[in-house]
Design an enzyme around this catalytic site. Sequence first.
Site, PDB file in Angstrom:
ATOM      1  N   GLY A   8      44.009  35.707  36.375  1.00  0.00           N
ATOM      2  CA  GLY A   8      45.166  36.378  36.976  1.00  0.00           C
ATOM      3  C   GLY A   8      46.121  35.363  37.571  1.00  0.00           C
ATOM      4  O   GLY A   8      46.670  35.554  38.662  1.00  0.00           O
ATOM      5  N   SER A  10      49.017  34.479  36.384  1.00  0.00           N
ATOM      6  CA  SER A  10      50.413  34.653  35.957  1.00  0.00           C
ATOM      7  C   SER A  10      51.341  35.071  37.087  1.00  0.00           C
ATOM      8  O   SER A  10      52.544  34.796  37.037  1.00  0.00           O
ATOM      9  CB  SER A  10      50.476  35.715  34.845  1.00  0.00           C
ATOM     10  OG  SER A  10      49.783  36.882  35.243  1.00  0.00           O
ATOM     11  N   ARG A  11      50.784  35.766  38.080  1.00  0.00           N
ATOM     12  CA  ARG A  11      51.654  36.347  39.122  1.00  0.00           C
ATOM     13  C   ARG A  11      50.997  36.232  40.482  1.00  0.00           C
ATOM     14  O   ARG A  11      49.823  35.900  40.590  1.00  0.00           O
ATOM     15  CB  ARG A  11      51.900  37.839  38.826  1.00  0.00           C
ATOM     16  CG  ARG A  11      52.718  38.075  37.607  1.00  0.00           C
ATOM     17  CD  ARG A  11      52.998  39.554  37.399  1.00  0.00           C
ATOM     18  NE  ARG A  11      51.867  40.305  36.883  1.00  0.00           N
ATOM     19  CZ  ARG A  11      51.358  41.399  37.453  1.00  0.00           C
ATOM     20  NH1 ARG A  11      51.877  41.861  38.572  1.00  0.00           N
ATOM     21  NH2 ARG A  11      50.333  42.043  36.911  1.00  0.00           N
ATOM     22  N   VAL A  57      39.521  39.839  31.538  1.00  0.00           N
ATOM     23  CA  VAL A  57      38.275  39.417  32.197  1.00  0.00           C
ATOM     24  C   VAL A  57      37.165  40.467  32.101  1.00  0.00           C
ATOM     25  O   VAL A  57      35.993  40.135  32.245  1.00  0.00           O
ATOM     26  CB  VAL A  57      38.484  39.038  33.689  1.00  0.00           C
ATOM     27  CG1 VAL A  57      39.370  37.822  33.843  1.00  0.00           C
ATOM     28  CG2 VAL A  57      39.001  40.224  34.499  1.00  0.00           C
ATOM     29  N   ASN A  85      40.309  35.490  40.420  1.00  0.00           N
ATOM     30  CA  ASN A  85      41.383  36.119  41.191  1.00  0.00           C
ATOM     31  C   ASN A  85      41.913  37.406  40.536  1.00  0.00           C
ATOM     32  O   ASN A  85      42.491  38.238  41.227  1.00  0.00           O
ATOM     33  CB  ASN A  85      42.519  35.089  41.356  1.00  0.00           C
ATOM     34  CG  ASN A  85      43.806  35.706  41.837  1.00  0.00           C
ATOM     35  OD1 ASN A  85      43.948  36.028  43.014  1.00  0.00           O
ATOM     36  ND2 ASN A  85      44.749  35.913  40.910  1.00  0.00           N
ATOM     37  N   TYR A 150      37.938  50.177  44.717  1.00  0.00           N
ATOM     38  CA  TYR A 150      38.343  48.799  45.032  1.00  0.00           C
ATOM     39  C   TYR A 150      37.423  48.205  46.110  1.00  0.00           C
ATOM     40  O   TYR A 150      36.999  47.045  46.020  1.00  0.00           O
ATOM     41  CB  TYR A 150      39.796  48.853  45.515  1.00  0.00           C
ATOM     42  CG  TYR A 150      40.490  47.536  45.751  1.00  0.00           C
ATOM     43  CD1 TYR A 150      41.080  46.836  44.696  1.00  0.00           C
ATOM     44  CD2 TYR A 150      40.605  47.020  47.038  1.00  0.00           C
ATOM     45  CE1 TYR A 150      41.754  45.634  44.936  1.00  0.00           C
ATOM     46  CE2 TYR A 150      41.278  45.831  47.280  1.00  0.00           C
ATOM     47  CZ  TYR A 150      41.846  45.146  46.230  1.00  0.00           C
ATOM     48  OH  TYR A 150      42.517  43.961  46.467  1.00  0.00           O
ATOM     49  N   ALA A 152      34.322  49.065  46.735  1.00  0.00           N
ATOM     50  CA  ALA A 152      33.006  48.842  46.115  1.00  0.00           C
ATOM     51  C   ALA A 152      33.027  47.568  45.280  1.00  0.00           C
ATOM     52  O   ALA A 152      32.094  46.753  45.327  1.00  0.00           O
ATOM     53  CB  ALA A 152      32.615  50.032  45.253  1.00  0.00           C
ATOM     54  N   LYS A 154      35.069  44.942  45.552  1.00  0.00           N
ATOM     55  CA  LYS A 154      35.214  43.731  46.386  1.00  0.00           C
ATOM     56  C   LYS A 154      33.954  43.490  47.214  1.00  0.00           C
ATOM     57  O   LYS A 154      33.559  42.346  47.431  1.00  0.00           O
ATOM     58  CB  LYS A 154      36.440  43.852  47.295  1.00  0.00           C
ATOM     59  CG  LYS A 154      37.777  43.924  46.538  1.00  0.00           C
ATOM     60  CD  LYS A 154      38.034  42.692  45.694  1.00  0.00           C
ATOM     61  CE  LYS A 154      39.473  42.624  45.203  1.00  0.00           C
ATOM     62  NZ  LYS A 154      39.708  41.473  44.312  1.00  0.00           N
ATOM     63  N   ILE A 183      49.016  40.868  51.591  1.00  0.00           N
ATOM     64  CA  ILE A 183      49.768  39.711  51.102  1.00  0.00           C
ATOM     65  C   ILE A 183      50.930  40.225  50.246  1.00  0.00           C
ATOM     66  O   ILE A 183      50.743  41.143  49.434  1.00  0.00           O
ATOM     67  CB  ILE A 183      48.845  38.789  50.250  1.00  0.00           C
ATOM     68  CG1 ILE A 183      47.539  38.436  50.986  1.00  0.00           C
ATOM     69  CG2 ILE A 183      49.609  37.530  49.814  1.00  0.00           C
ATOM     70  CD1 ILE A 183      47.680  37.652  52.282  1.00  0.00           C
TER      71      ILE A 183
HETATM   72  N1  LIG Z   1      48.148  41.341  47.508  1.00  0.00           N
HETATM   73  C1  LIG Z   1      47.284  41.644  48.470  1.00  0.00           C
HETATM   74  O1  LIG Z   1      47.639  42.119  49.549  1.00  0.00           O
HETATM   75  C2  LIG Z   1      45.807  41.418  48.248  1.00  0.00           C
HETATM   76  C3  LIG Z   1      44.952  41.656  49.329  1.00  0.00           C
HETATM   77  C4  LIG Z   1      43.591  41.437  49.167  1.00  0.00           C
HETATM   78  C5  LIG Z   1      43.111  41.009  47.957  1.00  0.00           C
HETATM   79  N2  LIG Z   1      43.957  40.801  46.908  1.00  0.00           N
HETATM   80  C6  LIG Z   1      43.365  40.363  45.651  1.00  0.00           C
HETATM   81  O2  LIG Z   1      43.992  39.161  45.219  1.00  0.00           O
HETATM   82  C7  LIG Z   1      43.989  39.097  43.804  1.00  0.00           C
HETATM   83  C8  LIG Z   1      45.413  38.862  43.295  1.00  0.00           C
HETATM   84  O3  LIG Z   1      46.215  39.925  43.760  1.00  0.00           O
HETATM   85  P1  LIG Z   1      47.810  39.926  43.644  1.00  0.00           P
HETATM   86  O4  LIG Z   1      48.305  40.676  44.802  1.00  0.00           O
HETATM   87  O5  LIG Z   1      48.299  38.563  43.341  1.00  0.00           O
HETATM   88  O6  LIG Z   1      47.955  40.868  42.348  1.00  0.00           O
HETATM   89  P2  LIG Z   1      49.125  40.982  41.266  1.00  0.00           P
HETATM   90  O7  LIG Z   1      50.379  40.360  41.776  1.00  0.00           O
HETATM   91  O8  LIG Z   1      49.134  42.421  40.871  1.00  0.00           O
HETATM   92  O9  LIG Z   1      48.580  40.084  40.051  1.00  0.00           O
HETATM   93  C9  LIG Z   1      47.406  40.479  39.401  1.00  0.00           C
HETATM   94  C10 LIG Z   1      47.010  39.403  38.422  1.00  0.00           C
HETATM   95  O10 LIG Z   1      45.760  39.781  37.807  1.00  0.00           O
HETATM   96  C11 LIG Z   1      45.925  39.734  36.394  1.00  0.00           C
HETATM   97  N3  LIG Z   1      45.048  40.707  35.759  1.00  0.00           N
HETATM   98  C12 LIG Z   1      44.986  42.043  35.979  1.00  0.00           C
HETATM   99  N4  LIG Z   1      44.049  42.601  35.183  1.00  0.00           N
HETATM  100  C13 LIG Z   1      43.507  41.573  34.459  1.00  0.00           C
HETATM  101  C14 LIG Z   1      42.499  41.495  33.466  1.00  0.00           C
HETATM  102  N5  LIG Z   1      41.851  42.595  33.044  1.00  0.00           N
HETATM  103  N6  LIG Z   1      42.207  40.281  32.920  1.00  0.00           N
HETATM  104  C15 LIG Z   1      42.860  39.163  33.333  1.00  0.00           C
HETATM  105  N7  LIG Z   1      43.832  39.184  34.265  1.00  0.00           N
HETATM  106  C16 LIG Z   1      44.137  40.372  34.813  1.00  0.00           C
HETATM  107  C17 LIG Z   1      47.380  40.018  36.167  1.00  0.00           C
HETATM  108  O11 LIG Z   1      47.758  39.562  34.866  1.00  0.00           O
HETATM  109  P3  LIG Z   1      49.098  40.140  34.122  1.00  0.00           P
HETATM  110  O12 LIG Z   1      50.250  39.396  34.751  1.00  0.00           O
HETATM  111  O13 LIG Z   1      48.902  39.783  32.677  1.00  0.00           O
HETATM  112  O14 LIG Z   1      49.132  41.609  34.390  1.00  0.00           O
HETATM  113  C18 LIG Z   1      48.008  39.215  37.309  1.00  0.00           C
HETATM  114  O15 LIG Z   1      48.048  37.838  36.975  1.00  0.00           O
HETATM  115  C19 LIG Z   1      43.369  40.402  43.319  1.00  0.00           C
HETATM  116  O16 LIG Z   1      41.998  40.225  43.068  1.00  0.00           O
HETATM  117  C20 LIG Z   1      43.561  41.331  44.501  1.00  0.00           C
HETATM  118  O17 LIG Z   1      42.606  42.361  44.518  1.00  0.00           O
HETATM  119  C21 LIG Z   1      45.297  41.009  47.025  1.00  0.00           C
END
Ligand SMILES: NC(=O)c1ccc[n+]([C@@H]2O[C@H](COP(=O)([O-])OP(=O)(O)OC[C@H]3O[C@@H](n4cnc5c(N)ncnc54)[C@H](OP(=O)(O)O)[C@@H]3O)[C@@H](O)[C@H]2O)c1
Length: 239
Positions: A8, A10-11, A57, A85, A150, A152, A154, A183
Amino acid sequence: MKYALVTGGSRGIGRAITVKLAQEGYQVIINYTSNQTEAEKTLASINGQGELLPFDVSDNQQVRQALDDWQQRHPDDYIEVIVNNAGIRRDNVLALMPEADWHRVLDITLSGFFNVTQPLLPAMQMHKFGRIVNMASVSGLKGLPGQTNYSAAKGGVIAATKALAQEVARRGITVNAVAPGFIKTDMTEGLDEASLKKLIPANRFGTPEEVADLVAFLVSPQAGYITGNVISINGGMYT
Ligand SMILES: NC(=O)c1ccc[n+]([C@@H]2O[C@H](COP(=O)([O-])OP(=O)(O)OC[C@H]3O[C@@H](n4cnc5c(N)ncnc54)[C@H](OP(=O)(O)O)[C@@H]3O)[C@@H](O)[C@H]2O)c1
């Protein structure tokens, strides 16, 4: 050359981790599943100091194929850092949650950890050095309503982190989890930031770069005695 895989990447948080690890001298393997445009932007932002490796993944066969192909292209190298991630959320109260949403979240977060980590462990064990960081969440510590799937997933990742850490510690491999609060990324875009930040002592959402700095420390040689831990990064929003 040192190689780090960021799923993950990319973003959002994964992109910030990619940028930070590239600054630390890693060649970063940027995984994503569908958003090639954003993945290419991430690769460009590190001046090509890495490569794209798309796979889902949650699909064990696809992951193994992609990692085998990478190894064939890099016969003398190994991936010494994994940042698990990739993640999605599909929020709903459990009573109304479609079965598919339960499975999709568990498959990506929890099985994704297994699918990506298992094939890369033997090389880390052979080299007696490895760093694994799993992206958990405050939800996995506390459980949040509307996020039973989610939470469960995590929570499972946190338990798996602690178990694996004990299996591989003697081999110089550390396994830790990072548990962010809120975040600012695409994942939190639809949320009501103004009211949610009242719950956060720091009175703001965190940035992906702040999470990336923590991950960079955990993968550094200096963090070799930190393993099996969950580090929260949440602006004081304790669980
Ligand atoms: N943002 C928050 O507040 C927060 C808080 C706690 C935990 N987290 C955790 O931090 C991590 C990143 O979150 P984020 O906020 O950066 O999310 P995001 O901006 O939505 O980015 C999600 C990333 O995961 C990739 N992805 C999704 N499904 C996938 C799959 N099946 N195989 C491979 N890659 C996949 C996406 O790829 P594509 O670009 O190709 O879709 C993207 O790169 C996650 O595990 C999330 O649960 C986030």
